[in-house]
Design an enzyme around this catalytic site. Structure first.
Site, PDB file in Angstrom:
ATOM      1  N   HIS A 165     -10.457  -5.113  10.069  1.00 41.93           N
ATOM      2  CA  HIS A 165     -11.132  -4.602   8.452  1.00 41.93           C
ATOM      3  C   HIS A 165     -13.079  -3.790   8.782  1.00 41.93           C
ATOM      4  O   HIS A 165     -13.891  -3.804   7.948  1.00 41.93           O
ATOM      5  CB  HIS A 165     -12.011  -6.328   7.844  1.00 41.93           C
ATOM      6  CG  HIS A 165     -11.049  -6.964   7.122  1.00 41.93           C
ATOM      7  ND1 HIS A 165      -9.667  -7.146   8.016  1.00 41.93           N
ATOM      8  CD2 HIS A 165     -10.432  -6.886   6.118  1.00 41.93           C
ATOM      9  CE1 HIS A 165      -8.966  -7.946   6.824  1.00 41.93           C
ATOM     10  NE2 HIS A 165      -8.966  -7.175   5.500  1.00 41.93           N
ATOM     11  N   GLU A 219       0.670  -1.561  -0.431  1.00 38.04           N
ATOM     12  CA  GLU A 219      -0.502  -0.054  -0.431  1.00 38.04           C
ATOM     13  C   GLU A 219       0.745   1.079   0.613  1.00 38.04           C
ATOM     14  O   GLU A 219       1.079   1.831  -0.932  1.00 38.04           O
ATOM     15  CB  GLU A 219      -1.231  -0.135   1.521  1.00 38.04           C
ATOM     16  CG  GLU A 219      -1.710  -0.717   0.942  1.00 38.04           C
ATOM     17  CD  GLU A 219      -2.080  -2.273   1.608  1.00 38.04           C
ATOM     18  OE1 GLU A 219      -1.003  -3.122   1.582  1.00 38.04           O
ATOM     19  OE2 GLU A 219      -3.289  -2.794   1.222  1.00 38.04           O
TER      20      GLU A 219
END
Lengths: 326, 325
Positions: free
Chosen positions: A129, A60
């Site tokens: 998440h 990322e």
């Protein structure tokens, strides 16, 4: 007007901008051959090829930084970070490079990147998440933060973000990709600053953004029908910069404010809105402003506990009833 | 070896050495603040690599980048004025020592987060590839940066997509105050490149000619479309990490040994022996470099400070770019 889903609106914005300008590219994990976890880039790989629709490694910070570096020279990347929880890893490049480069280069460079990422609590995705991160992004000078509450905004905000010469973070929501809504047939550019009054009212202002706009609208209906309270609902689609004038104007009219957010309270959107109300229109208030927020815990997996951790339209109704003693 | 090139190297190193000496003096006088990372000892790396590069190549550098900026052609006055925080600085006084920029000269910055240069330079290379340009992105980093995730993430992507980037390690053997064998399981930085199938080489970073030749070869390789390359230059800094660091973690003997290989000393000797310069010419070069640095300091001193605090935070007015179409 077409009635399309949120993901279709995002896909359409990608497609139009990529077709128009060969410097617009998109990148992220699984967005190309696989079509994207949320289908937001479906079919683009076939249409524009691997160089402009980049399936990235799970890096990322690396690929966000790559997009930022490319943007210095004119590429306009739309970066999808699959979940906002993974965007923590890209904060170095977003905050240290993208947000600061225009300033620290004395205006010589700019980072016109768009980073899209869904946050929010979905269906028992667990602690790692389910994060909501908008409050982190909105405190960084040089970075714009917008958050669409419907397909029209999802389309129009992305269109504008691609064409903006500042880095823009678009905060989407895991649960909203299949939401349907009207999107203009013609090209539409949503403003990147400001706010929208989505329901007029005189008694109290309910501030929401992204998913919490819908709680506010639902709550406003209940308040009107069952309690005779007419709530105004203001959609704060731009979190950075926040619409000081719009916030103040509504509070001056209704004299009461409730801020609904899925994020936790500390250092959050509601805290910032309350600060603005204090600074701009404290003496217009008839009641102390109230926040409706998530409980400050890592998100539990258990369904019942998860429900208890995040607010709902019912919590907004309860907060307003308490404010009015009803 | 071309005589003119040799003389250029010599002047570059003289200028670099004197510029950094002047920066230290100005720091001591309080005209420069913040963190100041000086380059003496490492000059052969910036000079050798950047003189081998084309003007079209892009440079992404670290926070120890004054000399890279100078060799790239940014006027010494503009660099010194930036160190002073003045409007005549190459970043308008908004960047400082660690954030030198000159878009026109394709100098895309000094970055002060260790490892931040890797993704940025890899992105620049992505743009070059999209444009089918023959230019290369030069990415500078120290030995301390190779343990950041961005190093591995960027090398992987650069190799995966065969991007035109030359990774240049300025291995001065210390990450701040920690010696390389105490911070890296593998002290030979160039060997790490093999994990990504990247061509890599190692060169004596105190020898400007060797650095120049290796860089030329590496750039040919990258320009020919083979993808990235990693060049490790083994060098040394005489000073501490920054002006705030006395460098007490190193022995006087170690520093003295490396000083014996000083790039200014050794290359001057070599140039004299080869007949590229006479002693008189070498002395004159030093004097000329000294005058350029004096003028740079004078320029910085008279340059006014920037006054607008909130300039260039956001685009104002917020007009949307429409592109070419």
């Amino acid at each position: 007007m077409a009635n399309i889903m949120y993901w279709e609106a995002i896909r359409r914005a990608h497609d139009e901008e990529m077709e128009r300008d060969p410097l617009v590219i998109c990148m992220g994990e699984d967005i190309g051959v696989a079509g994207g976890t949320y289908k937001a880039t479906k079919g683009l790989y076939e249409k524009y090829g691997a160089e402009r629709v980049i399936d990235t490694p799970i890096s990322e910070n690396g690929y966000t930084g790559l997009g930022i570096g490319a943007s210095f020279l004119g590429v306009r990347p739309i970066i999808e970070i699959m979940s906002v929880n993974f965007a923590w890893l890209a904060m170095d490049q977003l905050f240290n490079s993208a947000a600061k480069v225009r300033y620290m280069s004395g205006g010589q460079l700019a980072a016109p990147v768009v980073v899209r990422s869904p946050g929010g609590t979905a269906h028992q995705l667990g602690a790692q998440h389910s994060a909501r991160m908008e409050k982190v992004f909105m405190g960084i000078a040089g970075l714009r933060v917008v958050t669409p509450s419907n397909p029209r905004q999802a389309y129009g905000l992305l269109k504008s973000a691609v064409r903006c010469n500042d880095p823009v973070f678009i905060n989407e929501h895991e649960l909203m990709y299949n939401m349907k809504g009207e999107v203009p047939d013609e090209e539409y550019f949503h403003p990147l600053e400001g706010s929208e009054v989505v329901r007029e009212g005189r008694d109290v202002t309910l501030f929401g953004y992204n998913i919490s706009v819908h709680w506010c609208l639902q709550a406003a209906e209940t308040l009107s029908k069952q309690y005779g309270i007419e709530a105004e609902v203001v959609d704060l689609y731009a979190l950075a910069p926040l619409d000081r004038a719009g916030i103040a104007a509504s509070v001056r009219k209704t004299h009461r404010a409730v801020i609904a957010e899925e994020d936790e309270a500390p250092v959050g959107v509601g805290a910032e809105v309350m600060a603005i109300i204090n600074e701009e229109c404290f003496f217009d208030l008839d009641a102390q402003p109230v926040r409706v927020t998530a409980v400050n815990v890592p998100m539990p997996y258990n369904h019942t506990l998860e429900k208890a951790a995040i607010p709902s339209a019912g919590d907004v109704v309860a907060a307003v009833r308490k404010m009015f003693g009803k | 070896m071309q005589r003119d090139l040799a003389r250029q190297f010599l002047y570059d190193i003289e200028l670099a050495r004197r510029f950094e000496q002047a920066a230290a003096e100005q720091y001591a006088q309080g005209n420069i603040a913040g963190f100041l990372h000086l380059y003496p000892g490492e000059e052969a790396v910036a000079v050798g690599t950047l003189r081998a590069a084309d003007v079209g190549d892009y440079v992404v550098s670290t926070y120890r980048e004054h000399v890279h900026a100078l060799v790239r052609g940014i006027p010494a006055g503009a660099v010194m004025a930036e160190l002073f925080g003045r409007s005549g600085g190459c970043s308008g006084g908004y960047g400082g020592s660690m954030h030198l920029f000159d878009r026109e000269r394709r100098f895309l910055g000094g970055y002060a987060i260790v490892g931040e240069t890797f993704p940025v330079a890899t992105g620049v290379a992505y743009w070059l590839r999209m444009n089918e340009a023959s230019d290369v992105a030069l990415c500078y980093f120290g030995d301390g940066a190779v343990n950041q995730g961005t190093f591995h993430e960027s090398l992987n992507m650069a190799a995966l997509w065969k991007l035109p980037v030359l990774f240049i390690c300025e291995n001065n053997h210390y990450q701040i105050g920690t010696e390389i064998h105490r911070h890296s399981a593998l002290a030979e930085v160039y060997q790490r490149a093999c994990a990504y199938g990247i061509d890599s080489r190692r060169v004596d970073g105190m020898d400007v000619l060797a650095v120049y030749e290796e860089t030329r070869e590496a750039l040919h390789y990258v320009r020919d479309g083979h993808g990235p390359c990693l060049l490790e230059c083994e060098t040394y800094r005489y000073r501490g990490h920054s002006m705030a660091d006395a460098g007490a973690y190193r022995s006087a003997l170690e520093v003295a040994e490396l000083r014996a290989r000083d790039p200014l000393l050794t290359f001057t000797q070599r140039a004299l022996e080869a007949g590229w310069v006479t002693q008189e010419e070498a002395d004159e070069m030093g004097a000329r470099a000294g005058r350029e640095v004096e003028a740079a300091v004078a320029f910085a001193e008279q340059s006014p400070p920037p006054t607008q605090l909130d300039k260039d935070v956001y685009v104002r007015p917020l007009d949307l770019y429409r592109g070419d179409a």
